[in-house]
Design a protein around this motif. Structure first.
Motif, mmCIF file in Angstrom:
data_model
loop_
_atom_site.group_PDB
_atom_site.id
_atom_site.type_symbol
_atom_site.label_atom_id
_atom_site.label_comp_id
_atom_site.label_asym_id
_atom_site.label_seq_id
_atom_site.Cartn_x
_atom_site.Cartn_y
_atom_site.Cartn_z
ATOM 1 N N LEU A 59 1.038 -0.890 -0.262
ATOM 2 C CA LEU A 59 0.176 0.119 -0.191
ATOM 3 C C LEU A 59 0.941 1.689 0.063
ATOM 4 C CD1 LEU A 59 -2.983 1.375 -0.304
ATOM 5 C CD2 LEU A 59 -2.629 1.022 2.931
ATOM 6 N N ILE A 60 2.277 1.091 0.771
ATOM 7 C CA ILE A 60 2.645 2.170 0.879
ATOM 8 C C ILE A 60 3.138 2.514 -0.401
ATOM 9 C CG2 ILE A 60 4.776 3.350 1.887
ATOM 10 C CD1 ILE A 60 4.692 1.293 4.110
ATOM 11 N N LEU A 61 4.045 1.882 -1.346
ATOM 12 C CA LEU A 61 4.350 1.794 -2.581
ATOM 13 C C LEU A 61 3.881 1.836 -3.259
ATOM 14 C CD1 LEU A 61 7.710 0.535 -3.835
ATOM 15 C CD2 LEU A 61 6.590 -1.310 -4.682
ATOM 16 N N PHE A 62 2.453 1.538 -3.961
ATOM 17 C CA PHE A 62 1.662 2.107 -4.491
ATOM 18 C C PHE A 62 1.309 3.729 -4.495
ATOM 19 C CE2 PHE A 62 -2.780 2.124 -4.990
ATOM 20 C CZ PHE A 62 -2.847 1.900 -6.131
ATOM 21 N N SER A 63 0.836 3.567 -2.956
ATOM 22 C CA SER A 63 0.151 5.316 -2.764
ATOM 23 C C SER A 63 1.487 6.883 -3.614
ATOM 24 C CB SER A 63 0.325 5.741 -1.284
ATOM 25 O OG SER A 63 -0.829 5.421 -0.682
ATOM 26 N N LEU A 64 2.694 5.829 -3.119
ATOM 27 C CA LEU A 64 4.384 6.955 -3.933
ATOM 28 C C LEU A 64 3.846 6.723 -5.553
ATOM 29 C CD1 LEU A 64 6.378 8.241 -3.323
ATOM 30 C CD2 LEU A 64 7.878 6.320 -4.158
#
Lengths: 241, 689
Positions: A59-64
């Motif tokens: 999720l963190i990577l995706f948000s970025l």
């Protein structure tokens, strides 16, 4: 980005997609090699943890990544929202084979990973719509990118910090992520909400059922729809293309 | 509360209260009796052999349920100590049904509670207090038409057999027992009994019981024409069968005196039988120690390395395909989505095939091969869904689950484990008709030579041999592979204590990780007193388990222990120390003794019994560990004179040896304040085959 408004043009989106899948695969392989292959016996908990860590990291990577996703801009009119949604959903779904690989390697009972992926997609769509909305309101403004980034940061990280301070201040005893002592509004943070969900799925407890998750899903779904529609309706919204 | 009330009230009211109470109790009884009749089921419980059970062994318990009125359907639940057993039962109108349970008793005060739960939720209960005798009681199982003539065996002097009390139990003439129930019987006495009339399967059961290493005595006196028929036909001399022996008693058993019969027993007792008398069956010890195998059992569940590599390579493939599709350009707009979808389906298909939607199991165990092989295993099961699992391990004769109160189905031998976490089930089983013994030759120069064979059709890893106090690494042996061995004994295990010994074994065999726990389990928890060497190796085999009714095969890591017989090259045999292993008796509390060491503290006494291998006539015995040195005092039992004699460091040889060995195993007594290594003995002698 060309004005034809394809959600997928090979160019920047292709780089995003391939980089995204590669980084996630690398992270999964690293976990397998460093943690799983070193263990002596068999512990299904290890693979459930892998699932939890993977989803949170994802999720963190995706948000970025998603904040750089090319949609073709709101100027293309009615098809804009549909196209943006299709692209974001495919990007959000691309780790699915890797999640299945975790289940396969650990021979654990598969969790319903579609739910967290849905939340991820809805949240990503909201981010993309916000960015395109800003672009429609004030095309080419240099603060647009910053505002989008700051928005993601404040929702994911600042609200998380807020949750931490709040629980410390109240001296609440937090036993699980979906805890009754956590203010419900904090679960609008998709990271908290998703972590709580996968924690439940991996065998952890929940004091509020899956309500925080569905609230979060609904909230960001409505937000995305509202922002997207607004971006399209704004007169003269030129998009970024 | 009632007292307070009564005190408050006046006398008259007090009397009324009493009357009311009495009336209420009467009504209660009437009502209770009424429901019992309405349920219409009568339960009778019988336990043990001839009404007597043995602590720490599997005992037969028969529950007879009878439908008095109409037919009934329900579940019979049996509770013994902390263990629960359940059997579905259906009764026709007026029918009687006897249900056999095999129940271990781990406490002398345990009670049996049986309850029949009808489909309507009603219950009929019955209780029974079994007579549970101590673990060291020596059961003389009697097969006889006139058992009363054998009651004199109750007075048998058992000081040479660990000193437990002797008890004569009449065996059911149909022998409706299983092999592990028969393990409670130390000696079977056949007198005035038509052996030939035993059913074939029952005769085989008796043979297997003997082959395990037990002693059967048959009267060859007046009733010889009855006794010595069937499997005992033509028994004139003591006959070795497997590791055990069948002995004809001249003059009949009923006509013997307790003393003469004791001499017969001591003369022919096998190490296995002696260990059972001295230490009990060890069921509880083995079940408790089985947790040591948990790591190895879990390790067998662990995904295989090759499987992980496959998944890795698929992930790499996915990254490449996704990257290529993403960067392909305008022409393949949907390529990325298609690749994602394709790999999702592919992984899903693979996981359906690979079994992530099924329960997962793995196991580990120790198998002691012999005429009747014994397997002690721990199976680890992770059920797929639902709370709890019914687990049935094929060919297990005894199964117990570790952890939260499991329930066992006595008939189908299923164990029910609540909860979704991993379940560990300990099971033991017997398999008659084992592999042939490996024979090696010991030369006078200390060289062991011969041919060893891996009797299994599949590979064995980390093989090693233990010949006395020498460990010989063998390495990997292919299925049915034969290897020539010529090894000069270097006594590399001599003088090693408990931990040191195992460590030396681990290093010699190159055994790592969880397999070490199997070696540990074997040496500490499995009784294996057969004289001779051992060939030990690890193999992976496939086993079957039934989880919630669905069959599942799983991998099991098994440590195989094969016996090695040591023969003389030229008629005179020289056995290194530890080939003849002593049966150690540290008293009823079993304190201070371990497998190689003894630390009884002040006042403690360790008795050791060395049973000579059959066919060996010892000429010279040397006791290791310098007896009589330092604080230890070692004495040896002079059977001819009937007294204990102090033993110095000298070697017992020739005529001096005779009184100690003439009428039974060599017995040593060790008293020591400090920790001592259990003395071992090297034997030189002449072999008669």
């Amino acid at each position: 980005m060309n004005a034809a408004g394809n959600f997928h043009t090979g160019g920047e989106n292709g780089v995003l997609e391939s980089l995204y899948v590669a980084v996630l695969s690398f992270m999964l392989a690293a976990y397998m090699i460093l943690v799983v292959s070193r263990e002596e016996g068999y512990d299904p908990g290890l693979y459930r943890n892998a699932y939890v860590y993977f989803m949170v990291f994802d999720l963190i990577l995706f948000s970025l990544f998603v904040s750089f996703w090319e949609t073709g801009g709101a100027a293309q009119g009615k098809a804009y929202l549909l196209r943006a949604a299709a692209g974001v959903i495919i990007l959000a779904a691309s780790p699915a084979p890797l999640i299945l690989a975790i289940f396969l390697a650990g021979r654990i009972n598969p969790a319903n990973f579609m739910l967290p992926l849905m939340l991820k997609a809805v949240w990503g769509l909201a981010v993309v719509c916000l960015r395109d909305f800003l672009e429609a309101v004030k095309p080419g403004w240099r603060w647009n990118g910053f505002l989008t980034g700051f928005f993601i940061f404040s929702v994911l990280v600042l609200s998380g910090l807020l949750a931490f301070f709040l629980t410390e201040y109240r001296q609440a005893v937090i036993t699980t992520l979906y805890d009754r002592d956590m203010p419900g509004a904090l679960f609008l943070n998709p990271l908290l909400s998703l972590a709580g969900l996968v924690y439940c799925q991996a065998g952890g407890g929940s004091q509020a059922g899956l309500d925080p998750f569905y609230t979060c899903l609904l909230f960001w779904g409505l937000a995305a729809a509202a922002l997207g529609t607004a971006a399209v309706k704004i007169p003269g919204g030129a998009g970024r293309g | 509360m009632s007292h307070m009330l009564i005190n408050k009230c006046g006398d008259i009211f007090k009397n009324r209260c009493r009357a009311l109470a009495v009336l209420a109790v009467c009504l209660g009884f009437l009502a209770w009796g009424g429901t019992a009749r309405a349920s219409g089921v009568e339960i009778t419980i019988k336990s043990g052999f001839d009404g007597r059970c043995k602590l720490g062994g599997l005992n037969p318990v028969v529950v007879v349920i009878e439908a008095v009125g109409e037919g009934r359907k329900g579940v019979l639940k049996l509770k013994a100590g902390e263990r629960t057993y359940s059997v579905p039962a259906e009764l026709e109108r007026g029918a009687r049904k006897a249900i056999r349970f095999s129940i271990p008793f781990f406490g002398a005060e345990e009670r049996i509670e049986a309850a029949f739960e009808g489909e309507g939720g009603d219950q009929v209960k019955a209780g029974h207090t079994p007579v549970i005798l101590p673990e060291r009681t020596i059961f003389f199982g009697v097969l006889s038409d006139s058992p009363k003539s054998l009651y004199f065996l109750n007075d048998l002097d058992t000081s040479g057999l660990g000193g437990g009390r002797a008890a004569v139990v009449e065996l059911d003439r149909q022998i409706p027992y299983s092999l592990d129930e028969l393990e409670n019987i130390n000696f079977i006495i056949v007198e005035d009994f038509r052996t030939g009339e035993l059913a074939g399967s029952k005769a085989r059961l008796l043979e297997d019981w003997v082959a395990l290493g037990n002693c059967l005595l048959a009267g060859a006196g007046d009733s010889a024409h009855k006794n010595l028929t069937g499997l005992l036909a033509g028994l004139r001399e003591p006959l070795r069968h497997g590791d055990g022996v069948m002995v004809p008693v001249a003059g009949g058993i009923a006509g013997s005196t307790p003393e003469s019969l004791r001499d017969v027993v001591l003369k022919h007792v096998t190490p296995y039988s002696l260990a059972m008398a001295v230490k009990g069956s060890g069921l509880q010890r083995r079940a408790a120690g089985a947790a040591k195998m948990a790591g190895a059992a879990g390790g067998a569940v662990r995904p295989e390395r090759s499987g992980l590599y496959l998944i890795f390579s698929l992930i790499i493939l996915y990254v490449l395909a996704a990257g290529a599709a993403a960067l392909a350009g305008k022409r393949l707009k949907w390529a990325f989505g298609a690749v994602v979808a394709f790999f999702c389906l592919f992984f899903l298909g693979l996981s359906l095939h690979g079994g992530i939607f099924k329960a997962v199991a793995g196991g580990a165990g120790v198998r002691v091969h012999g005429p009747v092989s014994r397997t002690y295993a721990l199976t680890c099961v992770y059920p797929h869904r639902g709370d709890g699992a019914r687990i049935k391990i094929s060919c297990a004769s005894f199964a117990s689950a570790q952890g939260a109160s499991p329930e066992a189905d006595a008939l189908s031998r299923e164990v029910y484990c609540p909860g979704r976490t991993g379940h560990y089930i300990h099971s033991s089983s017997y398999e008659p008709g084992g592999a042939k013994c490996i024979v090696l030759t010991a030369g006078g120069d200390g060289v062991i030579s011969g041919e060893i064979i891996n009797p299994l059709p599949y590979d064995m890893e980390n093989c090693f041999m233990i010949i006395g106090d020498t460990v010989i690494p063998v390495g990997k042996m292919g299925g049915r592979e034969r290897l020539s061995v010529k090894y000069s004994q270097d006594h590399n295990l001599r003088g090693a204590g408990d931990y040191n010994y195992l460590d030396l074994l681990y290093r010699a065999a190159g055994v790592k990780d969880q397999r070490r726990h199997l070696i540990d389990y074997y040496f500490y928890h499995v009784d294996d007193y057969r004289p001779g060497g051992r060939l030990i190796g690890f193999a992976r085999e496939s086993a079957e388990v039934e989880i919630n009714g669905a069959g599942r095969s799983f991998r099991r890591t098994v440590m195989n222990v094969f016996p090695i017989d040591i023969r003389a090259g030229d008629g005179s045999l020289s056995l290194p120390p530890e080939v003849v292993r002593p049966v150690a008796d540290c008293g009823p509390a079993e304190e201070g003794g371990s497998w190689r060491e003894y630390s009884g503290g002040p006042g403690g006494e360790l008795k050791l019994y060395y049973v000579m291998p059959p066919g060996l006539e010892p000429a010279e015995i040397a006791i290791t560990g310098s007896p009589g040195a330092g604080e230890n005092s070692v004495s040896v039992y002079n059977r001819a004179a009937g007294r204990w004699e102090a033993l110095g460091p000298e070697i017992l040889a020739g005529e001096r040896l005779r009184p100690y060995l003439s009428a039974g195993p060599l017995a040593l007594s060790v008293r020591s304040g400090a920790r001592v290594l259990i003395p071992q003995m090297a034997v030189k002698g002449v072999e008669h085959r």
